[in-house]
Write a protein that holds these residues in place. Structure first.
Motif, PDB file in Angstrom:
ATOM      1  N   GLU A 204      -6.521  63.719 -52.103  1.00  0.00           N
ATOM      2  CA  GLU A 204      -6.853  63.092 -50.830  1.00  0.00           C
ATOM      3  C   GLU A 204      -8.355  63.102 -50.577  1.00  0.00           C
ATOM      4  O   GLU A 204      -8.918  62.139 -50.032  1.00  0.00           O
ATOM      5  N   LYS A 205      -9.036  64.178 -50.986  1.00  0.00           N
ATOM      6  CA  LYS A 205     -10.474  64.310 -50.779  1.00  0.00           C
ATOM      7  C   LYS A 205     -11.254  63.211 -51.495  1.00  0.00           C
ATOM      8  O   LYS A 205     -12.230  62.674 -50.968  1.00  0.00           O
ATOM      9  N   ILE A 206     -10.843  62.896 -52.719  1.00  0.00           N
ATOM     10  CA  ILE A 206     -11.612  61.921 -53.515  1.00  0.00           C
ATOM     11  C   ILE A 206     -11.003  60.520 -53.467  1.00  0.00           C
ATOM     12  O   ILE A 206     -11.541  59.593 -54.066  1.00  0.00           O
ATOM     13  N   GLY A 207      -9.889  60.366 -52.752  1.00  0.00           N
ATOM     14  CA  GLY A 207      -9.256  59.050 -52.658  1.00  0.00           C
ATOM     15  C   GLY A 207      -8.573  58.623 -53.937  1.00  0.00           C
ATOM     16  O   GLY A 207      -8.448  57.433 -54.230  1.00  0.00           O
ATOM     17  N   PHE A 208      -8.099  59.599 -54.724  1.00  0.00           N
ATOM     18  CA  PHE A 208      -7.504  59.325 -56.036  1.00  0.00           C
ATOM     19  C   PHE A 208      -6.303  58.380 -55.918  1.00  0.00           C
ATOM     20  O   PHE A 208      -6.275  57.307 -56.528  1.00  0.00           O
ATOM     21  N   SER A 209      -5.308  58.766 -55.136  1.00  0.00           N
ATOM     22  CA  SER A 209      -4.094  57.947 -55.017  1.00  0.00           C
ATOM     23  C   SER A 209      -4.390  56.600 -54.354  1.00  0.00           C
ATOM     24  O   SER A 209      -3.806  55.574 -54.718  1.00  0.00           O
ATOM     25  N   LYS A 210      -5.287  56.591 -53.398  1.00  0.00           N
ATOM     26  CA  LYS A 210      -5.625  55.338 -52.704  1.00  0.00           C
ATOM     27  C   LYS A 210      -6.264  54.344 -53.667  1.00  0.00           C
ATOM     28  O   LYS A 210      -5.916  53.153 -53.680  1.00  0.00           O
ATOM     29  N   ILE A 211      -7.186  54.820 -54.492  1.00  0.00           N
ATOM     30  CA  ILE A 211      -7.850  53.928 -55.443  1.00  0.00           C
ATOM     31  C   ILE A 211      -6.853  53.430 -56.487  1.00  0.00           C
ATOM     32  O   ILE A 211      -6.869  52.247 -56.855  1.00  0.00           O
ATOM     33  N   LEU A 212      -5.965  54.307 -56.937  1.00  0.00           N
ATOM     34  CA  LEU A 212      -4.943  53.863 -57.892  1.00  0.00           C
ATOM     35  C   LEU A 212      -4.023  52.820 -57.268  1.00  0.00           C
ATOM     36  O   LEU A 212      -3.667  51.821 -57.910  1.00  0.00           O
ATOM     37  N   LYS A 213      -3.654  53.041 -56.007  1.00  0.00           N
ATOM     38  CA  LYS A 213      -2.787  52.075 -55.325  1.00  0.00           C
ATOM     39  C   LYS A 213      -3.472  50.713 -55.230  1.00  0.00           C
ATOM     40  O   LYS A 213      -2.845  49.676 -55.470  1.00  0.00           O
ATOM     41  N   ASP A 214      -4.763  50.708 -54.915  1.00  0.00           N
ATOM     42  CA  ASP A 214      -5.501  49.453 -54.784  1.00  0.00           C
ATOM     43  C   ASP A 214      -5.616  48.702 -56.103  1.00  0.00           C
ATOM     44  O   ASP A 214      -5.823  47.488 -56.111  1.00  0.00           O
ATOM     45  N   HIS A 215      -5.520  49.444 -57.212  1.00  0.00           N
ATOM     46  CA  HIS A 215      -5.683  48.819 -58.535  1.00  0.00           C
ATOM     47  C   HIS A 215      -4.360  48.704 -59.295  1.00  0.00           C
ATOM     48  O   HIS A 215      -4.366  48.352 -60.478  1.00  0.00           O
ATOM     49  N   LEU A 216      -3.258  48.985 -58.629  1.00  0.00           N
ATOM     50  CA  LEU A 216      -1.962  48.926 -59.299  1.00  0.00           C
ATOM     51  C   LEU A 216      -1.389  47.514 -59.150  1.00  0.00           C
ATOM     52  O   LEU A 216      -0.826  47.164 -58.113  1.00  0.00           O
ATOM     53  N   LYS A 217      -1.573  46.700 -60.167  1.00  0.00           N
ATOM     54  CA  LYS A 217      -1.134  45.304 -60.154  1.00  0.00           C
ATOM     55  C   LYS A 217      -0.049  45.123 -61.212  1.00  0.00           C
ATOM     56  O   LYS A 217      -0.332  44.970 -62.396  1.00  0.00           O
ATOM     57  N   LEU A 218       1.202  45.150 -60.773  1.00  0.00           N
ATOM     58  CA  LEU A 218       2.318  45.078 -61.702  1.00  0.00           C
ATOM     59  C   LEU A 218       3.153  43.834 -61.463  1.00  0.00           C
ATOM     60  O   LEU A 218       3.159  43.264 -60.367  1.00  0.00           O
ATOM     61  N   LYS A 219       3.862  43.432 -62.491  1.00  0.00           N
ATOM     62  CA  LYS A 219       4.799  42.314 -62.372  1.00  0.00           C
ATOM     63  C   LYS A 219       6.143  42.890 -61.950  1.00  0.00           C
ATOM     64  O   LYS A 219       6.975  43.256 -62.785  1.00  0.00           O
ATOM     65  N   ASP A 220       6.341  42.966 -60.656  1.00  0.00           N
ATOM     66  CA  ASP A 220       7.518  43.625 -60.097  1.00  0.00           C
ATOM     67  C   ASP A 220       8.425  42.572 -59.469  1.00  0.00           C
ATOM     68  O   ASP A 220       8.114  41.981 -58.429  1.00  0.00           O
ATOM     69  N   SER A 221       9.558  42.349 -60.104  1.00  0.00           N
ATOM     70  CA  SER A 221      10.497  41.326 -59.618  1.00  0.00           C
ATOM     71  C   SER A 221      11.613  41.928 -58.768  1.00  0.00           C
ATOM     72  O   SER A 221      12.552  41.213 -58.385  1.00  0.00           O
ATOM     73  N   ARG A 222      11.505  43.212 -58.449  1.00  0.00           N
ATOM     74  CA  ARG A 222      12.568  43.849 -57.663  1.00  0.00           C
ATOM     75  C   ARG A 222      12.590  43.290 -56.241  1.00  0.00           C
ATOM     76  O   ARG A 222      11.557  43.197 -55.590  1.00  0.00           O
ATOM     77  N   SER A 223      13.778  42.950 -55.771  1.00  0.00           N
ATOM     78  CA  SER A 223      13.905  42.478 -54.392  1.00  0.00           C
ATOM     79  C   SER A 223      14.176  43.636 -53.435  1.00  0.00           C
ATOM     80  O   SER A 223      13.907  43.550 -52.244  1.00  0.00           O
ATOM     81  N   TYR A 224      14.734  44.724 -53.978  1.00  0.00           N
ATOM     82  CA  TYR A 224      14.991  45.918 -53.168  1.00  0.00           C
ATOM     83  C   TYR A 224      14.703  47.142 -54.031  1.00  0.00           C
ATOM     84  O   TYR A 224      15.041  47.176 -55.215  1.00  0.00           O
TER      85      TYR A 224
END
Length: 437
Positions: A38-58
Motif C-alpha cells: 500500500e505504501k508504494i502503490g504496488f497493487s494499484k500500479i499493477l491494477k492500472d497495467h493489467l490488460k487482459l482479454k477477459d470474456s467472462r460475463s460473471y
C-alpha cells in the motif's frame, strides 16, 4: 478444509492433535508485505497495467485479486496453485486479497490463459514504473545493469523447450538483468532453450537504457556482462547512449600474444605466492568498428610456472585497470540474485505446455521478488538487508496468529512465544514511518 480425526501422541497420551482450530493462520507476516504494498502503490500500479482479454460475463474473483493472490502465495512459499485449495479461508490471506475466499487452483489456471504478448508488456511497464518510484526514493546516483542468462529445466512437452548444449539439458534460456547495487530485478525475457547467450540482447537492453537516460539523466549507467555478451552491437549501443561498460572477452590467439608480451619473460618473484598483474592496451577485433580499451588480468597461481590471462573490454576511462577488474568481479553477486529468484520465487518452474503462460509465470515471480527486495532494502535493519527469502519466511512471515472479531475490528493475536517478534515489530515500525510519493 479437510479435517483429520483426532490423534493421540504415543509419548504423552494427554496430547491430542487435530486441524480444526478455527480462525488461525501461520502466515501473519504477510501483513507486512501488504502494508508495504500500500505504501508504494504496488497493487494499484499493477491494477492500472493489467490488460487482459477477459470474456467472462460473471465472475467472483477479479483479475486484480487473482494477480495479488498468486504473488502473495509465492512470497509465502506456496509455489503450486493448488495450495489455494487449503488456504481458501485463511484469515490472513483473505484479508490481504480482500475477498471472503481465495480463488481455487482451476480459477488461477484460467487466469493465466487470459494473458497475451501485449498483457506481458504491460506487466513489464508496471514493473518499470515501480522501479522508477523506488529509484527516485533512494536517490540513486548510479545504476549497475548486470546482464546474464540462466536455464529453466523442462520435463514434458513444453512449447519451445529445446536442448541447450551448455547446460546439457532440455529447457528454456531466459535473459535477465538486475541492478547489481540494489538487487532489483530490472527485466526478464523468456527464450527457447537452444538460443545463444547474447541472442536478442541489444533489443532486450536498449529500451531499458533509453528509459533511464530519459527519465533519470543524472544517474550514471554501468553495464557488466560475461563473455557470452561480448558482441559489437552491445558496445556500440553503450557508447551511443553514454553507458559505461565492462564486458569480459573470450580468449583468442591475438589476445594471448598481447598478454604474453607483458608477462612471458616475467621472472619468478616468489614461487610460493600467487602473482597478479593488471595491464591496459588497445585492441580491435575484426568484427569491431574501432579499437577499444582492453584490460589484461594476468595471474600466476602459487606453485605454477605459467600465467592465466583474463580479458575485459571497457570504455571506463577514469579508473585504473585493477579497479576495473574489481568492479567486474562484483558482478558475481548477480548469481545470488538469480538463485533466489529461482529457489525462492520459482522463476524456473516452467510446467505449462504454453510458452506464453510460462512467460507470465516468470513475470509474476519477478514481481514477487521485487516486492520482497524493496521491503527488505528499505525497511529491514541495516545488518539484515541481505537476508534471503527463506530466512525472511522463517523469521517474519511464518508467524502464528488467531483472529478475534470485536465489533467492526479484526484482532490478529500473534503467538506469545514468537521468537523473532522484536525483528517483526522493528520492520513494522520502519515501514509505517516510510513516506514514498
Amino acid at each position: 478444509m479437510a479435517t483429520l480425526s483426532q490423534i493421540t501422541l504415543n509419548f504423552n497420551h494427554k496430547i491430542k492433535l487435530s486441524n480444526d482450530g478455527g480462525a488461525l493462520s501461520s502466515d501473519t507476516g504477510e501483513f507486512l508485505f501488504r502494508e508495504f504494498d500500500e505504501k508504494i502503490g504496488f497493487s494499484k500500479i499493477l491494477k492500472d497495467h493489467l490488460k487482459l482479454k477477459d470474456s467472462r460475463s460473471y465472475y467472483f474473483h477479479s483479475n486484480e485479486n487473482l494477480l495479488r493472490q498468486k504473488i502473495y502465495q509465492m512470497i509465502g512459499g506456496y509455489s503450486e496453485d493448488d495450495a489455494a485449495d487449503q488456504l481458501t479461508k485463511d484469515p490472513v490471506f483473505t484479508q490481504i486479497i480482500g475477498t471472503s475466499a481465495l480463488a481455487s487452483q482451476p480459477s488461477l489456471s484460467r487466469f493465466y490463459s487470459r494473458f497475451d504478448e501485449e498483457s506481458i508488456e504491460y506487466l513489464n511497464q508496471a514493473n518499470q514504473k515501480l522501479l522508477d518510484k523506488i529509484h527516485s526514493f533512494r536517490k540513486s546516483e548510479a545504476l549497475f545493469i548486470d546482464l546474464d542468462s540462466t536455464h529453466s529445466d523442462t520435463y514434458g512437452d513444453q512449447e519451445s523447450s529445446s536442448y541447450n548444449a551448455h547446460y546439457g539439458t532440455m529447457g528454456f534460456h531466459p535473459l535477465v538483468a538486475f541492478d547489481g547495487a540494489t538487487g532489483d530485478f530490472l527485466k526478464a525475457k523468456l527464450r527457447p532453450g537452444n538460443v545463444y547467450t547474447s541472442n536478442g540482447v541489444v533489443e532486450f537492453i536498449q529500451p531499458l537504457i533509453e528509459h533511464y537516460n530519459e527519465k533519470f539523466p543524472e544517474t550514471s549507467l554501468f553495464l557488466r556482462g560475461d563473455s557470452g555478451f561480448a558482441v559489437p552491437g552491445l558496445y556500440d549501443l553503450c557508447e551511443k547512449e553514454s553507458v559505461y561498460y565492462i564486458i569480459r572477452l573470450k580468449s583468442n590467439a591475438q589476445l594471448q600474444r598481447l598478454a604474453e608480451e607483458y608477462r612471458s619473460t616475467s621472472p619468478f618473484v616468489n614461487s610460493s605466492k600467487t602473482e597478479c598483474y593488471f595491464e591496459e592496451t588497445i585492441y580491435q577485433a575484426k568484427s569491431w568498428s574501432k579499437p577499444r580499451k582492453v584490460i589484461i588480468h594476468s595471474v600466476r597461481p602459487a606453485g605454477e610456472m605459467f600465467f592465466h590471462h583474463s580479458f575485459f573490454v571497457t570504455n571506463f576511462d577514469v579508473a585504473s585497470p585493477q579497479d576495473i577488474v574489481l568492479a567486474y568481479k562484483k558482478r558475481g553477486t548477480m548469481e545470488n540474485y538469480i538463485k533466489e529468484a529461482k529457489n525462492g520465487f520459482y522463476m524456473d518452474k516452467m510446467n505449462s505446455h504454453s510458452y506464453l503462460i510460462n512467460e507470465v509465470k516468470m513475470m509474476l515471480s519477478l514481481l514477487a521478488y521485487n516486492l520482497t527486495n524493496w521491503l527488505r532494502t528499505l525497511c529491514f535493519p541495516q545488518g539484515q538487508r541481505t537476508m534471503q527469502i527463506e530466512s525472511i519466511r522463517t523469521r517474519l512471515i511464518k508467524v502464528a496468529s488467531k483472529l478475534v472479531k470485536s465489533g467492526r475490528s479484526l484482532y490478529f493475536k500473534l503467538s506469545s512465544s514468537f521468537v523473532y517478534q522484536k525483528f517483526f515489530w522493528n520492520v513494522m515500525g520502519q515501514l509505517q514511518k516510510l513516506q514514498i510519493e
